[in-house]
Motif scaffolding. Structure first.
Motif, PDB file in Angstrom:
ATOM      1  N   ALA A  43      39.324 -33.749 -77.385  1.00 44.96           N
ATOM      2  CA  ALA A  43      38.462 -33.199 -76.345  1.00 44.96           C
ATOM      3  C   ALA A  43      37.034 -33.132 -76.877  1.00 44.96           C
ATOM      4  O   ALA A  43      36.807 -32.822 -78.053  1.00 44.96           O
ATOM      5  CB  ALA A  43      38.950 -31.812 -75.947  1.00 44.96           C
ATOM      6  N   ASP A  45      33.393 -32.662 -74.464  1.00 43.92           N
ATOM      7  CA  ASP A  45      32.753 -31.646 -73.629  1.00 43.92           C
ATOM      8  C   ASP A  45      33.812 -30.844 -72.877  1.00 43.92           C
ATOM      9  O   ASP A  45      34.884 -31.362 -72.557  1.00 43.92           O
ATOM     10  CB  ASP A  45      31.800 -32.307 -72.624  1.00 43.92           C
ATOM     11  CG  ASP A  45      30.640 -33.016 -73.319  1.00 43.92           C
ATOM     12  OD1 ASP A  45      30.096 -32.417 -74.276  1.00 43.92           O
ATOM     13  OD2 ASP A  45      30.294 -34.147 -72.926  1.00 43.92           O
ATOM     14  N   LYS A  46      33.492 -29.600 -72.574  1.00 43.71           N
ATOM     15  CA  LYS A  46      34.438 -28.734 -71.882  1.00 43.71           C
ATOM     16  C   LYS A  46      34.655 -29.201 -70.456  1.00 43.71           C
ATOM     17  O   LYS A  46      33.707 -29.415 -69.706  1.00 43.71           O
ATOM     18  CB  LYS A  46      33.935 -27.294 -71.886  1.00 43.71           C
ATOM     19  CG  LYS A  46      34.941 -26.300 -71.324  1.00 43.71           C
ATOM     20  CD  LYS A  46      34.440 -24.873 -71.462  1.00 43.71           C
ATOM     21  CE  LYS A  46      35.461 -23.883 -70.920  1.00 43.71           C
ATOM     22  NZ  LYS A  46      34.981 -22.483 -71.058  1.00 43.71           N
ATOM     23  N   ALA A  47      35.912 -29.376 -70.076  1.00 45.55           N
ATOM     24  CA  ALA A  47      36.253 -29.800 -68.713  1.00 45.55           C
ATOM     25  C   ALA A  47      36.180 -28.607 -67.769  1.00 45.55           C
ATOM     26  O   ALA A  47      36.199 -27.448 -68.211  1.00 45.55           O
ATOM     27  CB  ALA A  47      37.651 -30.402 -68.693  1.00 45.55           C
ATOM     28  N   SER A  84      41.032 -32.807 -60.674  1.00 43.36           N
ATOM     29  CA  SER A  84      39.900 -33.177 -61.535  1.00 43.36           C
ATOM     30  C   SER A  84      38.595 -33.369 -60.779  1.00 43.36           C
ATOM     31  O   SER A  84      37.517 -33.232 -61.347  1.00 43.36           O
ATOM     32  CB  SER A  84      40.226 -34.465 -62.289  1.00 43.36           C
ATOM     33  OG  SER A  84      40.238 -35.577 -61.392  1.00 43.36           O
ATOM     34  N   GLN A 155      35.170 -39.452 -68.505  1.00 49.31           N
ATOM     35  CA  GLN A 155      33.896 -38.798 -68.239  1.00 49.31           C
ATOM     36  C   GLN A 155      33.834 -38.255 -66.818  1.00 49.31           C
ATOM     37  O   GLN A 155      34.676 -38.580 -65.972  1.00 49.31           O
ATOM     38  CB  GLN A 155      32.742 -39.793 -68.452  1.00 49.31           C
ATOM     39  CG  GLN A 155      32.710 -40.399 -69.845  1.00 49.31           C
ATOM     40  CD  GLN A 155      31.579 -41.391 -70.011  1.00 49.31           C
ATOM     41  OE1 GLN A 155      31.145 -42.031 -69.069  1.00 49.31           O
ATOM     42  NE2 GLN A 155      31.084 -41.517 -71.230  1.00 49.31           N
ATOM     43  N   ASP A 156      32.796 -37.440 -66.556  1.00 45.25           N
ATOM     44  CA  ASP A 156      32.540 -37.061 -65.174  1.00 45.25           C
ATOM     45  C   ASP A 156      31.982 -38.276 -64.445  1.00 45.25           C
ATOM     46  O   ASP A 156      31.723 -39.322 -65.057  1.00 45.25           O
ATOM     47  CB  ASP A 156      31.605 -35.855 -65.079  1.00 45.25           C
ATOM     48  CG  ASP A 156      30.259 -36.074 -65.765  1.00 45.25           C
ATOM     49  OD1 ASP A 156      30.025 -37.183 -66.290  1.00 45.25           O
ATOM     50  OD2 ASP A 156      29.443 -35.141 -65.777  1.00 45.25           O
ATOM     51  N   LYS A 161      28.931 -36.175 -69.059  1.00 41.09           N
ATOM     52  CA  LYS A 161      29.841 -35.445 -69.923  1.00 41.09           C
ATOM     53  C   LYS A 161      31.064 -36.296 -70.228  1.00 41.09           C
ATOM     54  O   LYS A 161      31.559 -37.011 -69.367  1.00 41.09           O
ATOM     55  CB  LYS A 161      30.292 -34.133 -69.269  1.00 41.09           C
ATOM     56  CG  LYS A 161      29.186 -33.102 -69.127  1.00 41.09           C
ATOM     57  CD  LYS A 161      29.745 -31.810 -68.546  1.00 41.09           C
ATOM     58  CE  LYS A 161      28.653 -30.749 -68.442  1.00 41.09           C
ATOM     59  NZ  LYS A 161      29.195 -29.477 -67.871  1.00 41.09           N
ATOM     60  N   PHE A 163      34.795 -35.681 -71.291  1.00 39.42           N
ATOM     61  CA  PHE A 163      35.783 -34.618 -71.428  1.00 39.42           C
ATOM     62  C   PHE A 163      36.816 -34.927 -72.509  1.00 39.42           C
ATOM     63  O   PHE A 163      37.355 -34.029 -73.135  1.00 39.42           O
ATOM     64  CB  PHE A 163      36.498 -34.394 -70.087  1.00 39.42           C
ATOM     65  CG  PHE A 163      35.563 -34.023 -68.969  1.00 39.42           C
ATOM     66  CD1 PHE A 163      34.659 -32.979 -69.106  1.00 39.42           C
ATOM     67  CD2 PHE A 163      35.579 -34.721 -67.773  1.00 39.42           C
ATOM     68  CE1 PHE A 163      33.796 -32.627 -68.085  1.00 39.42           C
ATOM     69  CE2 PHE A 163      34.724 -34.381 -66.739  1.00 39.42           C
ATOM     70  CZ  PHE A 163      33.824 -33.334 -66.896  1.00 39.42           C
ATOM     71  N   TRP A 164      37.078 -36.212 -72.698  1.00 36.56           N
ATOM     72  CA  TRP A 164      38.120 -36.633 -73.654  1.00 36.56           C
ATOM     73  C   TRP A 164      37.785 -38.029 -74.122  1.00 36.56           C
ATOM     74  O   TRP A 164      37.251 -38.844 -73.374  1.00 36.56           O
ATOM     75  CB  TRP A 164      39.484 -36.624 -72.975  1.00 36.56           C
ATOM     76  CG  TRP A 164      40.607 -37.224 -73.793  1.00 36.56           C
ATOM     77  CD1 TRP A 164      41.033 -38.525 -73.777  1.00 36.56           C
ATOM     78  CD2 TRP A 164      41.445 -36.542 -74.728  1.00 36.56           C
ATOM     79  NE1 TRP A 164      42.081 -38.688 -74.642  1.00 36.56           N
ATOM     80  CE2 TRP A 164      42.360 -37.482 -75.241  1.00 36.56           C
ATOM     81  CE3 TRP A 164      41.520 -35.218 -75.178  1.00 36.56           C
ATOM     82  CZ2 TRP A 164      43.330 -37.155 -76.189  1.00 36.56           C
ATOM     83  CZ3 TRP A 164      42.491 -34.892 -76.125  1.00 36.56           C
ATOM     84  CH2 TRP A 164      43.379 -35.857 -76.617  1.00 36.56           C
TER      85      TRP A 164
END
Length: 250
Positions: A43, A45-47, A84, A155-156, A161, A163-164
């Motif tokens: 992980a 960035d924070k999801a 998500s 990513q977003d 970001k 996320f993983w």
């Protein structure tokens, strides 16, 4: 019907039934790629609250020694309790592993590839429901004279970001078999080139941007900020806004 004819008929039915079971079992097994693994993933960035995004790759692939072709399944999962929203999965190749196509995804232009990579595709996902996953068929080639790695960042939607990120994680074999029809490669194993003195240097000629560092042994992960390049492409688009149907959804 005589007892002899009944015996023959019964035997024929049993033989046909047995053959059908054998054919069905073989067909089912032929499509089974074996265990999947999140090895090399972390992980970043924070999801969003309640969203837990991860990826999976097969623990074993096989490379055709004549064509250098291989097939890989890339899976993204939401193990959380909430949907998500819009996200995207990137599938990126490094060194000896080149990604030639990803079902339902769009190729990233060479100038916008992450630093150190040689190929990549972006897969836009409108929403991944809680507890669901999506799998993508990845066509690739693997030059067995080199090491090869793959990376799966999640990513977003706009790429700001990550996320993983799984990888860049290597596929490889300690003892390649150049004379066999195919060479099996294991996830998380550095490839030993089939010819001594081969070029193992990845090099960076793409001018791409770097991603967050994740994965085993503090490997440099040149993937993250490719989002900014993708955004700047704007209307030109690096992935299809209307995606083709994905390979599977569970």
């Amino acid at each position: 019907m005589s007892s002899r004819r009944m015996t023959i008929a019964t035997g024929s039915l049993l033989t046909a039934s047995f053959s059908a079971v054998m054919i069905f079992s073989f067909s089912a097994g032929a499509d089974d790629e074996g265990p999947m693994s999140g090895k090399g993933g972390k992980a970043v960035d924070k999801a969003p609250a309640g969203v837990e995004l991860t990826t999976l790759l097969p623990e074993k692939i096989e490379v055709d020694n004549s064509s250098q072709e291989t097939a890989i399944t890339a899976t993204v999962k939401n193990g959380g309790t909430k949907d998500s929203g819009e996200i995207r999965l990137l599938v990126v190749g490094f060194d000896g592993l080149s990604v030639k196509g990803v079902e339902g995804c769009a190729e990233i232009a060479e100038k916008d590839l992450p630093e150190g990579s040689n190929s990549g595709f972006a897969c836009a996902i409108d929403n991944l429901a809680a507890g669901k996953s999506k799998s993508y068929a990845v066509d690739a080639t693997f030059d067995l004279k080199k090491e090869g790695k793959i990376c799966l960042p999640v990513q977003d939607a706009d790429g700001t970001k990550t996320f993983w990120q799984q990888g860049p994680v290597p596929f490889g074999a300690n003892n390649p078999s150049p004379n066999a029809p195919a060479t099996p490669l294991l996830l998380g194993t550095d490839n030993s080139p089939v010819t001594p003195g081969s070029d193992k240097a990845g090099g960076n000629k793409s001018g791409g941007k770097e991603l967050p560092k994740t994965g085993p042994a503090d490997r440099i992960l040149p993937l993250g900020a490719v989002g900014a390049a993708l955004i700047s492409a704007g209307a030109a688009g690096l992935w299809w806004t209307q995606r083709r149907p994905q390979r599977s959804e569970s």
